[in-house]
Write a protein that holds these residues in place. Structure first.
Motif, short mmCIF file in Angstrom:
data_model
loop_
_atom_site.label_atom_id
_atom_site.label_comp_id
_atom_site.label_asym_id
_atom_site.label_seq_id
_atom_site.Cartn_x
_atom_site.Cartn_y
_atom_site.Cartn_z
N SER A 237 0.82 -1.21 0.00
CA SER A 237 0.00 0.00 0.00
C SER A 237 0.85 1.26 0.00
O SER A 237 0.44 2.29 -0.51
CB SER A 237 -0.95 0.02 1.19
N ARG A 238 2.05 1.19 0.59
CA ARG A 238 2.90 2.38 0.64
C ARG A 238 4.33 1.96 0.89
O ARG A 238 4.59 1.00 1.61
CB ARG A 238 2.42 3.29 1.76
N ILE A 239 5.25 2.70 0.28
CA ILE A 239 6.68 2.49 0.52
C ILE A 239 7.35 3.85 0.44
O ILE A 239 7.00 4.68 -0.40
CB ILE A 239 7.29 1.49 -0.50
N GLU A 240 8.29 4.08 1.36
CA GLU A 240 8.98 5.37 1.37
C GLU A 240 10.37 5.21 1.98
O GLU A 240 10.58 4.37 2.84
CB GLU A 240 8.18 6.42 2.15
N PRO A 241 11.32 6.03 1.51
CA PRO A 241 12.65 6.00 2.12
C PRO A 241 12.59 6.59 3.52
O PRO A 241 11.79 7.48 3.80
CB PRO A 241 13.49 6.87 1.18
N ASP A 242 13.43 6.05 4.39
CA ASP A 242 13.47 6.52 5.78
C ASP A 242 14.93 6.77 6.12
O ASP A 242 15.59 5.94 6.73
CB ASP A 242 12.86 5.46 6.71
N GLY A 243 15.43 7.91 5.70
CA GLY A 243 16.83 8.21 5.95
C GLY A 243 17.73 7.49 4.95
O GLY A 243 17.28 6.89 3.99
N ASP A 244 18.99 7.53 5.20
CA ASP A 244 19.97 6.93 4.30
C ASP A 244 20.05 5.43 4.54
O ASP A 244 20.43 4.98 5.61
CB ASP A 244 21.34 7.57 4.52
N GLY A 245 19.68 4.64 3.55
CA GLY A 245 19.82 3.20 3.65
C GLY A 245 18.68 2.49 4.35
O GLY A 245 18.81 1.33 4.71
N ARG A 246 17.54 3.15 4.56
CA ARG A 246 16.38 2.51 5.17
C ARG A 246 15.14 2.75 4.32
O ARG A 246 15.03 3.76 3.64
CB ARG A 246 16.12 3.05 6.57
N VAL A 247 14.20 1.81 4.42
CA VAL A 247 12.94 1.90 3.71
C VAL A 247 11.82 1.47 4.66
O VAL A 247 11.98 0.49 5.38
CB VAL A 247 12.95 0.98 2.46
N ARG A 248 10.73 2.21 4.65
CA ARG A 248 9.53 1.80 5.39
C ARG A 248 8.48 1.39 4.39
O ARG A 248 8.32 2.03 3.34
CB ARG A 248 9.00 2.96 6.24
N LEU A 249 7.75 0.30 4.69
CA LEU A 249 6.70 -0.14 3.78
C LEU A 249 5.53 -0.70 4.55
O LEU A 249 5.67 -1.15 5.68
CB LEU A 249 7.23 -1.14 2.76
N TRP A 250 4.38 -0.65 3.90
CA TRP A 250 3.13 -1.13 4.48
C TRP A 250 2.50 -2.12 3.51
O TRP A 250 2.35 -1.83 2.32
CB TRP A 250 2.15 0.04 4.67
N LEU A 251 2.12 -3.27 4.02
CA LEU A 251 1.42 -4.29 3.24
C LEU A 251 0.04 -4.46 3.86
O LEU A 251 -0.09 -4.58 5.07
CB LEU A 251 2.17 -5.62 3.27
N GLU A 252 -0.99 -4.51 3.03
CA GLU A 252 -2.37 -4.65 3.51
C GLU A 252 -2.94 -5.97 2.99
O GLU A 252 -2.83 -6.27 1.80
CB GLU A 252 -3.25 -3.49 3.01
N ASP A 253 -3.55 -6.73 3.87
CA ASP A 253 -4.21 -8.00 3.54
C ASP A 253 -3.26 -8.95 2.81
O ASP A 253 -3.60 -9.53 1.77
CB ASP A 253 -5.47 -7.76 2.70
N ALA A 254 -2.09 -9.12 3.36
CA ALA A 254 -1.09 -10.02 2.78
C ALA A 254 -1.16 -11.37 3.48
O ALA A 254 -1.48 -11.45 4.67
CB ALA A 254 0.30 -9.42 2.94
N SER A 255 -0.83 -12.41 2.75
CA SER A 255 -0.78 -13.74 3.33
C SER A 255 0.40 -13.80 4.30
O SER A 255 1.54 -13.50 3.94
CB SER A 255 -0.61 -14.78 2.23
N PHE A 256 0.14 -14.23 5.53
CA PHE A 256 1.19 -14.29 6.54
C PHE A 256 2.33 -15.20 6.10
O PHE A 256 3.50 -14.84 6.21
CB PHE A 256 0.60 -14.78 7.87
N ASP A 257 2.00 -16.37 5.56
CA ASP A 257 3.04 -17.31 5.14
C ASP A 257 3.91 -16.72 4.02
O ASP A 257 5.13 -16.88 4.03
CB ASP A 257 2.41 -18.62 4.66
N THR A 258 3.28 -16.01 3.10
CA THR A 258 4.02 -15.39 2.00
C THR A 258 4.94 -14.30 2.51
O THR A 258 6.09 -14.18 2.07
CB THR A 258 3.06 -14.82 0.94
N VAL A 259 4.47 -13.50 3.46
CA VAL A 259 5.29 -12.42 4.03
C VAL A 259 6.50 -13.00 4.74
O VAL A 259 7.63 -12.52 4.57
CB VAL A 259 4.45 -11.54 4.98
N VAL A 260 6.29 -14.05 5.53
CA VAL A 260 7.41 -14.66 6.26
C VAL A 260 8.43 -15.24 5.29
O VAL A 260 9.65 -15.04 5.46
CB VAL A 260 6.89 -15.73 7.25
N ALA A 261 7.96 -15.93 4.25
CA ALA A 261 8.89 -16.50 3.25
C ALA A 261 9.63 -15.38 2.52
O ALA A 261 10.84 -15.49 2.27
CB ALA A 261 8.12 -17.36 2.26
N TRP A 262 8.94 -14.29 2.20
CA TRP A 262 9.58 -13.17 1.51
C TRP A 262 10.66 -12.54 2.40
O TRP A 262 11.76 -12.25 1.94
CB TRP A 262 8.52 -12.13 1.13
#
Length: 162
Positions: free
Chosen positions: A102-127
């Protein structure tokens, strides 16, 4: 000029020499080094914004049903020199999670913040496991909340180059 210099006493000569060195350093720092630092920071900001625009356009293309771009065209830089944003994006696409991003943005140098909505838990863990192993990315902060459907979660992550 030589005659003028020789007319100065040794103390004045030292003072003028030091002043010339300080003036030279000020010119180098103020005229060359600082503008280069500003240009580098602006270039980093432009690259991050371009990556965000690319991610948004891929999401819109996926929503419209357009065929995805080949990864060789989408990510011309490979290996450890790729940006964190490119590594995360490639991992999301490979795991099939780009549609729930749903959203991704840089968070300072070398960091990224992201939001996933209604994602499969198993898929997220494997990713995340693949991302930390292959792409050398580490999870700095994670928040996982249960979503409406069975096995679905809302995820907020902060990732950093590992």
């Amino acid at each position: 000029m030589q005659h003028w210099w020789q007319q100065r006493n040794p103390r004045e000569q030292r003072l003028l020499s030091v002043a010339a060195v300080v003036l030279g350093l000020a010119i180098v720092v103020g005229g060359i080094y600082l503008p280069l630092l500003r240009a580098r920071d602006e270039a980093r900001t432009q690259v991050q914004q371009a990556e965000l625009d690319l991610l948004a356009s891929r999401r819109y293309a996926a929503q419209l049903g357009a065929s995805p771009t080949p990864s060789s065209v989408a990510n011309p830089v490979t290996g450890p020199d790729r940006s964190l944003m490119a590594r995360v994006d490639e991992g999301l696409r490979d795991a099939g999670l780009s549609s729930v991003l749903s959203r991704i943005e840089p968070d300072g140098d070398g960091r990224v913040r992201l939001w996933l909505e209604d994602a499969s838990f198993d898929t997220v863990v494997a990713w995340l496991e693949g991302l930390t192993d292959r792409a050398r990315v580490k999870v700095i902060d994670a928040s996982v909340d249960r979503s409406e459907g069975p096995g679905l979660v809302r995820v907020r992550l902060t990732l950093e180059r590992g």
